[in-house]
Design a protein around this motif. Structure first.
Motif, mmCIF file in Angstrom:
data_model
loop_
_atom_site.group_PDB
_atom_site.id
_atom_site.type_symbol
_atom_site.label_atom_id
_atom_site.label_comp_id
_atom_site.label_asym_id
_atom_site.label_seq_id
_atom_site.Cartn_x
_atom_site.Cartn_y
_atom_site.Cartn_z
ATOM 1 N N SER A 24 0.810 -1.236 -0.007
ATOM 2 C CA SER A 24 -0.038 0.104 -0.206
ATOM 3 C C SER A 24 0.811 1.171 0.001
ATOM 4 C CB SER A 24 -0.806 0.058 1.128
ATOM 5 O OG SER A 24 -1.610 1.291 1.300
ATOM 6 N N HIS A 25 1.113 1.834 -1.255
ATOM 7 C CA HIS A 25 2.004 3.118 -1.405
ATOM 8 C C HIS A 25 1.364 4.199 -0.466
ATOM 9 C CE1 HIS A 25 -0.856 3.527 -4.347
ATOM 10 N NE2 HIS A 25 -0.744 5.047 -4.502
ATOM 11 N N CYS A 26 0.024 4.324 -0.566
ATOM 12 C CA CYS A 26 -0.780 5.314 0.413
ATOM 13 C C CYS A 26 -0.331 5.315 1.772
ATOM 14 C CB CYS A 26 -2.432 5.046 0.112
ATOM 15 S SG CYS A 26 -2.656 5.324 -1.710
ATOM 16 N N HIS A 27 -0.136 4.357 2.382
ATOM 17 C CA HIS A 27 -0.069 3.855 3.853
ATOM 18 C C HIS A 27 1.732 3.681 4.117
ATOM 19 C CE1 HIS A 27 -4.481 2.661 4.293
ATOM 20 N NE2 HIS A 27 -4.408 3.837 3.645
ATOM 21 N N ALA A 57 -5.064 -1.896 -0.991
ATOM 22 C CA ALA A 57 -4.057 -0.980 -1.799
ATOM 23 C C ALA A 57 -4.880 -0.993 -3.000
ATOM 24 C CB ALA A 57 -2.756 -1.608 -1.806
ATOM 25 N N GLU A 58 -5.512 0.235 -3.266
ATOM 26 C CA GLU A 58 -6.631 0.406 -4.242
ATOM 27 C C GLU A 58 -6.109 0.010 -5.577
ATOM 28 O OE1 GLU A 58 -9.542 1.550 -3.551
ATOM 29 O OE2 GLU A 58 -10.124 1.444 -5.614
ATOM 30 N N VAL A 59 -4.742 0.384 -6.141
ATOM 31 C CA VAL A 59 -4.460 0.184 -7.387
ATOM 32 C C VAL A 59 -3.864 -1.155 -7.710
ATOM 33 C CG1 VAL A 59 -4.107 2.618 -7.876
ATOM 34 C CG2 VAL A 59 -1.960 1.355 -6.752
ATOM 35 N N PHE A 60 -3.612 -1.971 -6.621
ATOM 36 C CA PHE A 60 -3.007 -3.361 -7.025
ATOM 37 C C PHE A 60 -4.107 -4.443 -6.814
ATOM 38 C CE2 PHE A 60 0.382 -0.654 -5.359
ATOM 39 C CZ PHE A 60 1.230 -0.758 -6.806
ATOM 40 N N GLY A 93 -6.799 5.251 5.078
ATOM 41 C CA GLY A 93 -6.938 6.370 4.153
ATOM 42 C C GLY A 93 -7.322 6.055 2.922
ATOM 43 N N CYS A 94 -6.449 5.109 2.373
ATOM 44 C CA CYS A 94 -6.691 4.576 0.849
ATOM 45 C C CYS A 94 -8.029 4.122 0.901
ATOM 46 C CB CYS A 94 -5.744 3.586 0.594
ATOM 47 S SG CYS A 94 -5.704 3.107 -1.337
ATOM 48 N N ASP A 95 -8.929 4.379 -0.257
ATOM 49 C CA ASP A 95 -10.272 4.484 -0.476
ATOM 50 C C ASP A 95 -11.177 3.643 0.184
ATOM 51 O OD1 ASP A 95 -9.119 5.919 -2.409
ATOM 52 O OD2 ASP A 95 -10.738 5.029 -4.051
ATOM 53 N N LYS A 96 -10.956 2.269 0.574
ATOM 54 C CA LYS A 96 -11.850 1.419 1.077
ATOM 55 C C LYS A 96 -11.578 1.196 2.817
ATOM 56 C CE LYS A 96 -13.430 0.928 -2.854
ATOM 57 N NZ LYS A 96 -12.482 1.448 -3.509
ATOM 58 N N GLY A 165 1.171 8.999 1.068
ATOM 59 C CA GLY A 165 -0.033 9.500 1.274
ATOM 60 C C GLY A 165 -1.143 9.132 -0.154
ATOM 61 N N THR A 166 -2.487 9.651 0.289
ATOM 62 C CA THR A 166 -3.378 9.234 -0.486
ATOM 63 C C THR A 166 -3.625 10.124 -1.818
ATOM 64 O OG1 THR A 166 -4.969 10.301 0.933
ATOM 65 C CG2 THR A 166 -5.024 7.939 1.101
ATOM 66 N N CYS A 167 -4.524 9.742 -2.763
ATOM 67 C CA CYS A 167 -4.485 10.557 -3.817
ATOM 68 C C CYS A 167 -4.973 11.870 -3.493
ATOM 69 C CB CYS A 167 -5.836 9.765 -4.874
ATOM 70 S SG CYS A 167 -5.381 8.362 -5.509
ATOM 71 N N MET A 168 -4.101 12.900 -4.069
ATOM 72 C CA MET A 168 -4.486 14.318 -3.607
ATOM 73 C C MET A 168 -5.432 15.014 -4.468
ATOM 74 S SD MET A 168 -2.380 14.403 -6.268
ATOM 75 C CE MET A 168 -0.714 14.185 -6.721
ATOM 76 N N THR A 172 -11.775 9.291 -3.682
ATOM 77 C CA THR A 172 -12.613 8.631 -2.738
ATOM 78 C C THR A 172 -12.000 8.750 -1.500
ATOM 79 O OG1 THR A 172 -13.634 7.028 -4.456
ATOM 80 C CG2 THR A 172 -13.678 6.414 -2.200
ATOM 81 N N ALA A 173 -10.526 8.595 -1.385
ATOM 82 C CA ALA A 173 -9.902 8.913 0.003
ATOM 83 C C ALA A 173 -10.194 10.231 0.601
ATOM 84 C CB ALA A 173 -8.464 8.870 -0.349
ATOM 85 N N SER A 174 -9.966 11.304 -0.294
ATOM 86 C CA SER A 174 -10.106 12.517 0.443
ATOM 87 C C SER A 174 -11.596 12.935 0.908
ATOM 88 C CB SER A 174 -9.728 13.700 -0.688
ATOM 89 O OG SER A 174 -8.439 13.507 -0.856
#
Ligand code: FES
Length: 543
Positions: A24-27, A57-60, A93-96, A165-168, A172-174
């Motif tokens: 999870s790159h966002c975390h 991890a949303e994208v994977f 934080g990452c979407d779900k 961090g999450t998508c800026m 959905t995360a923000s």
């Protein structure tokens, strides 16, 4: 473990559910950030125990993280039930991850507080600002159209994600971390602090301190959540121009608190709540700009007349007390209701013979010219069918066609993958077409844009009307009238229904089987039917 008795005796045990993992790159900063949370817990006289929970991890993750949101919710609830925790810190934080963690915590009803991962820094490419997801889709189309090359694409890849961090964008995360804060589950302004900012570490340690007090105060989710609090969350969703995914998650979160939110509630609130935050994918700025402009607290203060201010929050103070004194530093980023970006919220609920139980469109991210539109349907039976034919130069479509993707819903996907922003067919891209009406029972990324009708319910996999559309049928989108119509007679549709046969399930064992059998429809929040309601699982008797 090396703890002395005085390290823990008489102290609240704080479970820190951490969704860090290598995937999870966002975390990616949570491995370090959890130390700040623990620092706060120790300082306040608690005993912190870090417990990992699945990352999502949303994208994977395939077919979609949404298929595993309920698994995380179950994991969070069962971790908190089965270990001796007095309170919990939820790190996501990452979407779900926000809805998954919070659904579980609401069901368990222990004192709970949420640490949002925080958005990543702005992206850059050749002097242009890049926004997560939104600019991927945009430049991917330019690559397919031959307007940029692979070197450009590689530079874009290397410039778009510069930090943890999450998508800026307002993806959905923000959206969901802003909703967590509005619901009263995060400290004031926590959701807007960029992940690498030192204020993020300070927020994490404050959160660790606060959860210990929450345990002594016995301040639980059931003390915080109410219909009025969820109304606030929906108002903020509209003001943010937030993600369509939020409709599903908010319904599911409320369902865990025993509160039923019909889709119409989003419609009612959307008509009264202006769109205020000037951010991509609907418009211009990114989360870093939102933070420097004052962040969520400033937005809430600016729209305070629209909110229920006397509701409780995790701080022990009311929402109104939390935001008092916040100021807007850039009125081009955060607008106020007297000077809105748009008078109404941008999430519109549609109904009609194609979506008897509802569908949603995000008008702020759509081409206004297409919001009243009728055209010939081009039907793709599933994702592979679409992928196989979309690049065909002989595909029988023009700019007025309506692209339809089915078998992408809660059971059909399964998990409603984010396929709802169907790519524009290559031959039309080359003609300069950049938006079309697209309809599906899928979701789309919160970072996506375009005239995309999503979450069509009931889904085609279980025989919803989307299953009966044929290529060449006329479909009408009437956003002003809130209608989505298939211009085919009832007699003809009844005839087609007789011919329709359900497809076999995609999973015959394991979690996929459980998911397919027990997930509810999009308009009901996609929770499992056996997890809804506000009664915590009783401890079983031991014989
Ligand atoms: Fe994690 Fe977008 S990929 S928030």
């Amino acid at each position: 473990m090396g703890y002395a008795r005085e390290d823990y005796e008489g102290k609240p045990v704080i479970a820190i559910l951490n969704t860090w993992s290598d995937v999870s790159h966002c975390h990616s900063h949570f491995r370090e950030r959890v130390k700040d949370v623990k620092r706060g817990v120790w300082q306040a006289g608690g005993f912190p125990l870090e417990i990992p929970a699945i990352s999502l991890a949303e994208v994977f993750q395939k077919p979609t993280t949404m298929m595993y949101r309920n698994l995380l919710a179950m994991e969070a609830e069962e971790l908190l039930r089965s270990y001796p925790a007095d309170g919990c810190v939820l790190m996501g934080g990452c979407d779900k991850t926000m809805p998954g963690l919070m659904m579980g915590a609401i069901s368990m009803n222990l004192p709970s507080i949420f640490v949002p991962a925080g958005p990543m820094l702005r992206g850059n490419w050749q002097g242009k600002t890049l926004g997560s997801g939104s600019d991927v889709w945009k430049y991917w189309d330019e690559l397919r159209a031959g307007n940029i090359d692979q070197n450009d694409w590689r530079e874009i890849e290397e410039g778009i994600a510069r930090s943890p961090g999450t998508c800026m964008t307002m993806g959905t995360a923000s959206t969901m971390t802003g909703i967590a804060e509005t619901l009263g589950f995060s400290l004031p302004n926590a959701s807007t602090i960029p992940a690498p900012d030192s204020n993020h570490a300070r927020m994490a340690s404050y959160t660790g301190r606060r959860i210990v007090d929450m345990v002594w105060e016995d301040l639980k989710p059931s003390d915080i959540l109410s219909e009025r609090v969820f109304d606030n969350a929906i108002k903020v969703l509209m003001a943010l121009g937030g993600s369509t995914n939020a409709l599903i998650h908010v319904i599911a979160l409320a369902g865990r608190a025993g509160i039923e939110i019909p889709l119409e509630r989003f419609e009612e609130i959307g008509r009264e709540t202006p769109y205020l935050v000037n951010m991509r994918p609907s418009s211009k700025y990114l989360m870093e700009d939102f933070y420097y402009a004052g962040g969520l607290s400033a937005l809430l203060e600016g729209m305070r007349d629209l909110l229920e201010l006397d509701v409780p929050t995790c701080t022990g103070k009311t929402l109104g007390e939390n935001i008092g004194g916040a100021r807007i530093h850039n009125s081009d980023v955060i607008h106020t209701p007297d000077k809105p970006m748009q008078a109404e919220g941008g999430l519109i609920v549609l109904r009609g013979n194609l979506a008897p139980d509802g569908a949603v469109i995000k008008t702020t991210a759509a081409d206004p010219k297409l919001l009243q539109h009728a055209g010939r349907a081009m039907v793709f039976d599933n994702y592979n069918d679409m992928a196989a034919r979309l690049e065909d130069p002989d595909l029988d479509v023009d700019a007025d066609s309506i692209l339809i993707l089915r078998n992408s819903g809660p059971q059909g996907g399964p998990g409603m993958p984010e396929w709802g922003m169907l790519p524009i067919p290559k031959k039309l891209l080359k003609q300069g077409v950049r938006d079309m009406v697209r309809i599906s029972d899928a979701r789309m990324s919160g970072t996506s844009y375009g005239t995309c009708v999503l979450h069509v319910s009931p889904e085609s996999w279980i025989g919803g009307p989307l299953a009966l559309v044929k290529t060449g049928d006329i479909v009408e989108l009437d956003v002003a009238g809130r209608r989505l119509s298939l211009k085919v007679s009832d007699e003809e549709l009844a005839e087609r229904r007789k011919q329709w046969k359900p497809a076999p399930r995609k999973f015959e064992r394991g979690f996929g089987k459980l998911f397919s059998e027990r997930v509810r429809q999009a308009n009901e929040g996609c929770d499992f039917d056996f997890l809804e309601g506000n009664a915590p699982t009783p401890e079983p008797e031991i014989h």
